[in-house]
Every structure is written in C-alpha cells, then in structure tokens.
Write an enzyme that holds these catalytic residues in place. Sequence first.
Site, PDB file in Angstrom:
ATOM      1  N   ASP A 180      38.008  45.595  42.454  1.00 17.49           N
ATOM      2  CA  ASP A 180      37.222  45.613  41.233  1.00 17.49           C
ATOM      3  C   ASP A 180      36.311  46.834  41.291  1.00 17.49           C
ATOM      4  OD1 ASP A 180      38.154  43.499  39.945  1.00 17.49           O
ATOM      5  OD2 ASP A 180      36.451  42.160  40.320  1.00 17.49           O
ATOM      6  N   ARG A 237      46.194  43.182  35.490  1.00 18.30           N
ATOM      7  CA  ARG A 237      45.960  43.824  36.782  1.00 18.30           C
ATOM      8  C   ARG A 237      47.089  43.511  37.771  1.00 18.30           C
ATOM      9  NH1 ARG A 237      40.520  41.503  39.061  1.00 18.30           N
ATOM     10  NH2 ARG A 237      41.109  42.757  40.838  1.00 18.30           N
ATOM     11  N   ASP A 268      42.486  34.835  39.944  1.00 16.81           N
ATOM     12  CA  ASP A 268      42.472  34.822  41.407  1.00 16.81           C
ATOM     13  C   ASP A 268      43.155  33.582  41.946  1.00 16.81           C
ATOM     14  OD1 ASP A 268      41.150  37.096  42.557  1.00 16.81           O
ATOM     15  OD2 ASP A 268      39.374  36.468  41.435  1.00 16.81           O
TER      16      ASP A 268
END
Lengths: 679, 674
Positions: free
Chosen positions: B494, B478, B583
């Site tokens: 998301d 991503r 993250d």
Amino acid sequence: MCASVKYNIRGPALIPRMKTKHRIYYITLFSIVLLGLIATGMFQFWPHSIESSSDWSVQKRSIRDVPVVRLPADSPVPERGDLSCRMHTCFDVYRCGFNPKNKIKVYIYSLKKYVDDAGVPVSSTISQEYNELLTAVADSDYYTEDIARACLFIPSIDLLNQNALRVKETAQALAQLSRWDRGTNHLLFNMLPGGPPDYNTALDVPRDRPRRYFLLSSQMALHPEYREELAALQARHGEAVLVLDKCTNLSEGIPAARKRCHKHQVFDYPQVLQEATFCVVLRGARLGQAVLSDVLRAGCIPVIIADSYILPFSEVLDWKRASVAVPEEKMSDVHGILQSIPQRQIEEMQRQARWFWEAYFQSIKAIALATLQIINDRIYPYAAISYEDWNDPPSVKWGSVSNPLFLPLIPPQSQGFTAIVLTYDRVESLFRVITEVSKVPSLSKLLVVWNNQNKNPPEDSLWPKIRVPLKVVRTAENKLSNRFFPYDEIETEAVLAIDDDIIMLTSDELQFGYEVWREFPDRLVGYPGRLHLWDHEMSKWKYESEWTNEVSMVLTGAAFYHKYFNYLYTYKMPGDIKNWVDAHMNCEDIAMNFLVANVTGKAVIKVTPRKKFKCPECTAIDGLSLDQTHMVERSECINKFASVFGTMPLKVVEHRADPVLYKDDFPEKLKSFPNIGSL
Amino acid sequence: MQSWRRKSLWLALLASWLLVLLGLFPLLRLAVPTSPRAGAPQGWPRWLDAELLQSFAKPGELLEDGPRPPQALRGGSCNWGACFDTSKCRGGGLKVFVYPAAGPVSETRRKILASVEGSRYHTLSAAEACLLLLLSPDTSTGECDPVPPQWDGGRNHLVLSLHPAPCPRTFQLGQAMVAEASPTVDTFRPGFDVALPLLPEAHPLRGGVPGQLRQHSPRPGVALLALAEDGGRWHVAGTDFSACPWDGRCEQDRGPKQTHPGATLPNATFCLIPGRGPDVLHFLQALQAGCIPVLLSPRWELPFSEVIDWTKAAIVADERLPLQVLTALQEMPLTRVLALRQQTQFLWDAYFSSVEKVIHTTLEIIQDRIFGPSAHPSLLWNSPPGAILALPTFSPSPSDFPFYHLQQGSRPLGRFSALIWAGALGQPPLKLIQAVAGSEHCAQILVLWSSEKPPPTGWPKTAVPLTVIDGHRKVSDRFFPYSAISTDAILSLDAHSSLSTSEVDFAFVVWQSFPERMVGFLTWSHFWDEARGGWGYTAKRTNEFSMVLTSAAFYHRYYHTLFTHALPKALRTLADEAPTCVDVLMNFLVASVTKLPPIKVPYGMWHQEARPPPLEPGGPGLRQEPQPAAQNCINQMAAGFGHMPLVSSRLRLDPVLFKDPVSVLHPRLLHEAA
C-alpha cells in the site's frame, strides 16, 4: 592346507607304530598314487570333444539347418480373435501364478521352417529384425526356457510384415504350436517397416538449429482429399508449410524412398524432416505409420491427423507431451492450432519426442523390452512402473525430487511425540533429561535406547516416575545408528531424538519445537544450526559451526523429525554411509541431515536462538585443538557423504523459527512460550 | 630306516593330496557343466548366418501402399474429433448452457445446477454455448424429460447423471457425450464419455468433508485390510486373514468382527473392493478414509480415468490371483504405502469431496479436450493442488507455477516486482519507493494508480524501472494479472506501508523457500465466535495468526491469475464493496490452495530502534479492529468457499541471528545480520 597342518601335529605320534616290513606296502601305495596322477593329467588335458561339439550344435547353428514342418492343407485354422478380449477375460493369469519377483516369464518357441503341401515355404524363415527381437527377449530377465513355467509365449514365426504374409497358412502354423490354445497368452509382433535401414548415420539432430519449415508433410501415398487439404494449407501459409510427394522424374539408381519432391525441388528424406518443427502424420494405408518413427527420430513434433490411431505404447506413454493430435475434421485449422502453442511448449515437446524415440523406439531391443514391461505391468499392477518413470526424460528425473511426505497436512497436536534418548552409562544425567523432557505437555512416550551391552539398565524402581509410558530398549551392539532405528515402540509420527546430556532445553523450547514440526512435518526441526561451506582453496566442502547468518543442518542431539526418516536411515541409506558412521562413531547427525534434504529437497528448520547444547557461557578456549580435529572430521564426513549421494543435497536458508511474539513488546505472561531465548 | 619310512610317508601323503586336488577339478568340472550344458540352449540361438538375414521389409516397400480415404463417421462409435464441434468454442473457450429444469427440482439436481451456475464456464444463452448440458431424469421425480429443443442429434451435448438412470431414455443419445456414475467398461467410450464417481445422496454441494487422513503414515497396529460388505459396511480383517477368503464368502471365522452400522469409514491400510457393480460406493468411502482401494478386476470405469492416474492412489489387481495380491500388499514397501495413502487424500480433496468439485472437474475435462495441446499436463492433474486450481491458461510450463518446483527440479526466479496500490493519495510514496528500490532483488516497481485524480508527475528516479498503471478504482483490481508483472514474486504494498530495505530483502529470501505461500509482515487471526455463532477475526497481537495483510506481503504472481479467473464473481464483488474483505479473500484463496498457513516475518523492530507505528493513522485502518461489516465478510467468504480454509500458525521466521546477544557482541555479525 588346514588339514595338512593338523597332520603335522599328529604325525610324530603315528610314526612309531609303522613297521619296516610294510615297506612293500608303501611302495605299492606310492605307485598307485603315481598312476592316479598320470591318469588325472591325461583326463585333464585330453580334448573334451563331447562338450565342445554340444556347444557347437546349440550355440552356433545355421538357419538353413532349421527343422522343416509340413503343414497339410486341411490342418486346423484357429478361430478368429475375439475383439472384445480384455486382460481379465482372455488372458490366463494363472500361468503367471508362480513367477518370482513380480516378473513374467516368457517362452520362445524354437525356430521351424513351415512349408505347405507343395513344399513352398509359408514365409521367409525369420527376418533380421525378428531375430534381433527374439534375441533381446531371450537375453532379458523375462526369458525362460521351461515351457511349463512360462506365462507368455512368443512364436518364432515371423509376422512382422503383413505384406509378405500368407494369412491362412500362417494361421495354421500358429494353430499347431504346442501351447497355442486359441492364442491364450501368446504375443504376436506385427510392425510396419520403418525407413530404409541404412540411414541412421546421417541423422544426428543438431538441437539448436532453427527449423526452416513450421509444418511439413512427407507422406507419399495419401488420399487425394488429404492432398487437396494439404495443398490448400500450403497455399494459405506459403513458405512455412512444405508438402512433399513422390518424385516423378528421378534418374535411375537413386532410391525413390530417400527422396521427396515439391514441384521440381528435390529433398533428401528423411533429412528434410529435421528442417521442420511439426511433421504431419496422416491416415495412410494402415493406421500404423512408418512415418511416425522417422519423424520422432528427426526430432520433429508429430501432428497426428488420424482419428482412431492408437499411438504406440499409448497405454503408458503420454503422447500429449510429445505430439499434437488434431481431429481429421479440423485438418484445415491445423496451422492455427499449432500456431497457438507457445514456443516453450514446442521446445518441451521436441525434447519429449526425442526422449520417446531414444528410450522406446530406436532399436528393436528397446521396442521388445518396452512391450514386455507393459504386459508385466498389467499382470503385476502393484509393482508397475510409474507414469514419471515412463515419461520423464532423464534430465527431469535427475533434477526432480518426489517428496515422500508431499501431502500438505498439519498433524493434530493431540498425537504428541515420542522422545528417544540414546544412552550408554550416564545414568544420572539420563534421569535428569527424562525428568526435564517429561514436563513437555505434548510428550506421549519416552523411549530409552540402552546402548551399553556390558551393563544392565537400572532397576525399574530407580527410574524417575513420569506421567507418560517409559520403555527401555536394549541394543545388541553399541552403534550410533541405533538412535535412528524405527522401533516398533514408536507409535507417534513425531520423534524427538535427544542426547542423554541435553538438560538445558526448557520445556517451552521443546514444546515449541514440536509445534514447529507440526507445521513442517517433512523436515528436520532442531535447535543449534550448522552450515556447510565450499572451501575454494581446498576445493572441497567444509563444516562450519561459527555463528553465521545461515543454516543448512541442525544437530540431532535434540531434533524433531518424522519417524519415516528412521525407516529411511536404517533401510535406505545410500552407499556405505550407515556402516561408515558406525565405524567412525561420528557424523550420524550429518548423515540424517543429508538423507532428509536429499529425499525431500527441503531445508532444515532451526528453532529458537540456541547455538550450543553444552555450556553456552564458555567460548572455544577450552580444548581448541580438540575442536580443530573435530571440525576436520566433520568436514571429512560432509565430503564423504556428498560423494556418496553424488550431489550436495543440503539447502542453505537464512531463517529460523521463533514464537510469533518472540521478543515483541508484549506482556510476557500472555505469551505462549515465554521461556525461550537463552543461547 | 625311520627317515626313509617317514619320507615315503610324506611323499605318499603329498601325492595323494595332489591326486585329490587334480582329481577333484575334473570332477567339479563334470559336476558344474550340467548347468551350463542345460543352459546352453539358453536364449535364442546365435545364428551363424544372422548377418545374412534379410530385413523384414524391402526398402521402399511402402511406396506401394494404397491410400485410404477419410473415414466416414460410423454410428455408435463417436469420438471427440468426429462428434464434437469445437468451432463453436473458438475464442471464448468453453461456454456451458444447462437446460432449465421443468417441474419440481430434486436435491441432487439443485446441487448440480448450482455447481454449473457457479462455474466460470456457465452461460445463460444457449446460442453462445458450445456445450449443452442435459441433466438426466431424476430418481425422485421419476419423470423422463422430452427431447430438449436444441438437441440436433445430440451434437455438443453432455448428458449428465450422477445416479443411474431410473427410466429408459426416451430418445437416442446420438452424438451426445455421456457423463454417468461408474459406467461399465463395455459401453464406455474413452476420450468421449466421462466417468463420474457414484456419489451418496447426501453429498455436500460445496467444500465438503475433508479427508480422514490425519497423519502421513499408517498407525502401527492398524489393520492391513478392510473388506467391503453389502450395505456400505466394512469388515475389518485382523492381521490374520489366512482363514478368511476374499469375496466375502467366509462365514465361519469372523473373529472379533468390527462391522460398523451405516456408512462408516474403514480404518485400515488397504480397502478391498470387489469389481462388481454394487460395490462402487465403497470406492469413494475408501478414498475419503485414506484407505488405499484395492480393486479386483473392476467392471466399471474408474472416475475421471481420462485424466487421473489411478495407479498412484489405488491398486487395480486381477481377482483371479488373490493370494499374490495379498502377498504383494503385505510386502509393499513403506515408501509406496505412504505415497498411495497421501494420493488418495489429495484426490478426494481435489475432485470428489463435493458435488461442485465433481461437476467442475467434468467441465475441466471437456475444456482440456477443447484446448488440445494447451490442456493441463498430467502433472497438474495428479499432484496438489489439482487441476481445478491450476489454470493451464497461466503457463504451459509447470515450473512457472508455485507448486511444482520440487518435481520439476526448478526454482522460482530470483527477483521480485513491487506492486504499490495507490488509492486516495496526493503524493508519491517516496520513502517506500526508495526502500523497495534499494533491495538488490527488486526487478521493477509498478504503481497501480486507482484514484480519481490523475497520477502526479514527480516520481523519483530509481535504479529499477518504475511504471504507473492506471487502475479501475476497484479494490479487487490490485490482484489483476497485469502483463507488466515480469517476475514470479510480487511484493504487494500500500502507499501507506512503511518498510525498510533489509526487511524487504529478508522477506523475499524467505519467500524463495516457500514460493506457494504468502509471506507477510502484519497478521490477523481468525477465531470461532461462540457468542455470535460465526467466524470472526482480529488484528490484535496474539500467539497465533492465520492471515497476512496484503498491504505488505510477498506472494506468487500466479495468485493474481487465480484470484481474477477462478474465484466466483460474487466473492470478488463482495470484496469490492468492503475493502478490508479483499485481504480476507486473498488469504482464503491461498489457504484453500495450499492448505497451509501463511508465513510471518518480523516487522518494525529490526534495529531495535523506535519506529513510527506500522501504518499511518490515516491509512485504511488495517491495524484497527475490523468493523462489524468486515466481520461479516469472513462469514460470507466461508459460506462461499463452503468451509473455513484458513490455517493457523504459531511461528514467525526470523533471521538466524535475530535479536541475538551474540550479534551484539560481534559487530561483524551484526553488520551481516542487518
């Protein structure tokens, strides 16, 4: 005038003492005066032949009248230059010891004509360009005519063109200069001839025209090996590459220097350079390349294929931004290397090449001044011109901001802040403010600026007892700018400016404001926000205190900021803004907002929802007209400051800072700053 | 009679005044001309016949110039063009092979090896390498290496020594480049050799000690000058140093001497370092301490002088003019002192604080030489975050990066691309797509389909183009720099995220003010866990935060390039294995670049109405307490970075009239605020 008036007053007292028999005396006096008058007049209007003739001899002379110096054949020849010379070994800095303002002083030897034993001149006395160069130096700040104070010496012997030089005799001429001393601190100019001197009118580069050729070579005297390589390049890439050479079949009367040929096609030189994106600068007879200046002037990007070529002024100019250097060994790859450069970078390089030409090469004067500036920078490195000043084109310089606090750094909380309270005589309110502010945990010092010269501050014993040091500074004059003075007493970086009547801010609000400042130490962090708007009807700026969605200023009635801005406000405020503010007793906060936004390029941070300092309940009902004039004055300030700054530096944002959990559905007692949120 | 007398008196008086006036002028004129007259020969004379002077060169004179053959290579004077074969580096760019060590490996050498191996340029095969790195013999082992196998006259070799070589070289350097600590200016070959800093033995491998500077401006009353002394000590001169000379010869008046034992850092505004060899070590100390180095005619080349503009961080002065230098320091404007101080810290943090940074900088310099025209511009080297973190392959124009808008006078592009990561999902996230597409700032929507199943067909019609990209089912995908991303700003989402259009709009406008930071809605905060002796992080709502979730966050597209091309592979693999780690990794990366916290904007309570919980229960569990495995990931990240880059923030940026009683009172404002 003044004296005669005085006499008028005293006159009557003197006169009675005068006696009649003194008449003769008066007459004599009178005649003497008259004679004196006539004599003075004569002197005034008599032609002053001495002065004008001296003017004539110094300022307006002919080069033919220059004194002749005969060099005996056996006069000493200076030793060869020391190739390992460095600034700190061969340059005598002691001579530059007493130059004020970090400027070197340059002396130019007076012009002489040197002839050898047989009376044949050693060189042409002086060329047009060298004369121009010396004139530029003499007109600059660097020039001195006092040889004893000079730190750099420029011989007037013209060495620009090596071809015309009689080396041994010229060396002898140099050696007999009064301060030669093996050439220490002497600056010699040796340049290569540029293009024909009369072609600049034809060249004004149209910027956006597409260029026909990708790569062009225009040099004439090239080694066959290079020629072969170039021919091979052309064969491989066809139309995009153009290789020019000397024309062989030109008719009489056309100057060969202004034409170049490819096979039988004839091109005008240097105009053809404008047709190309990249222009090759190959190793020629000498390393210094005349073609380089032609190429730069045409706005073509030079492709330097000459390994040990030191580009002009490369000590300060970043040639990577304006040229492409290709190692000689990789000459066959040159097309591929250039092809890999993105279009945007090509445009950037073209702009840069143009800027270098305009700033440093387009006139003899520009070259001379850049040379002296470089030497000056070497001798006074702490006052040297920065990389950006040398290299950024003006368009970048105007738009760019170099934030004085550019290092991303969150100062430690332990340092705390200094609160500065500006006060005149509202002692009661002042004491309340002091008591309130002293409750803020991060307060480390309180400074009261006593702006009232007619009244003494209260006695020490009357001041509220607080846990941090409290200092009172008395000012010499009741000025608003006293609030922004960089007092020595300020030991912390963070400053809280607070008015002596701001009592409604809670301790939580102030502490949170300080925390926000720590995250944005280069900004103004304040409570009520204000906005500037463009008034289309009046075509000018307008001050807005309505409760809008946007903020561009904060009031400094209570605001955190870095103490450096106090220094800027006091010493670097542009134009007459500071005096203007003091004279009008208004808008010091707008001035501070302008200053900080201008120097950092960043917006203010408004903290918490607070909108007004005083009586949040009351609306604009009371004193509506007063409010009106206030608004007009504030608007005038914005227009005045915008014109002084020459731009509108204020930035508009739509956000304010609140504690992370502000108004969140979360137990209040667990929040760090619960007592926030009233208007 | 009286009147006549008076009249004559008046006349006489008037006349005398006239006389004085008229007489004074010529006198003045006589007095003043002395300066113009002395100044008359001022300047170069204006020759009467200047117009008739000839040009120094006749037109076409150059035609007669003889051509010069290509220069044959001379021994000893290697330069980049002649002695380095870049053809090997074509295509893949710089590939570095380092000769394996024979025998015992010293500490320093181990650090260098680890740094090279951690570099994105490292290769294990000598055949495909275009730069071969030969580590100079070590101090501790004392053995001198034999000539390496692929030596080839030293071509494309870099001989690297962090410390001065203890034994004479057993072979000729030939065409090899030399990277050594503080080489003397006499032997240094500019543009070919690399000047390294002289590092202390115990220099850390990674991360490193941050700079000592805690505030931008010098503290009031701090000493102006510290003098370097032998043995790594500093003598802090008081404010009165008129009695004390420069080169340490002053023995009499040392006053309250503050010499610190051992290698302590100086506490002064300027640090005076004599130019002789043994004082080199002081240079780095001063840099770390944020004490502006004042070098007196250094005989050694300043580290990385090829790319670092030292005039911005240090003062190189002539040792023969000490009093002038002293005056210049005393009178230096505060603005310049501030700039110099901050630059010392930036340079220390970017290039010198660890062995890894020094080695990577060295390789970056070689890479720049290979790149030629597309190398780092000077701006990227000399302003934060520094050239190691600003990849020139991203763009040739500094204004495309998030860091240089101020210096360039530019702004980030005014729109964003929404990048929706769809992992395991059956239906297109219709609501989310509608909400995002409703934003006036949205330029495009990209759906990154990372599921085993083929993407569904029923994508909604939106006002902005919607593209489905097939991902590679790896979480780190991503953050791949997809060429389809056309804007500076990315809104990372998301499929489970739920946002309103006004939230998106506001967050984007905030991001435009902070293009180098991440702007997000949901936050985590990290903490030091005393009990476990390690870092931990929590999703609980606290009064501060240090990470924003990339399930709904704005950031600059450059961070995709940095994530994919600059992060060590090991860290990315780690993130792939534990999805919540990604993250953490992204937040680590951005924080280590900006050294600033991310920014939080309000979420889910815009209209004071009930909203579903921020994330669906079936989502990737972002609101839940991180699992122990994930807790461990933050420690692995911290080890990988060599330090904890995260910075905490205690504020949230809200709309100016957010939750404001006034906006309730004035419906117009409410409307605008929404």
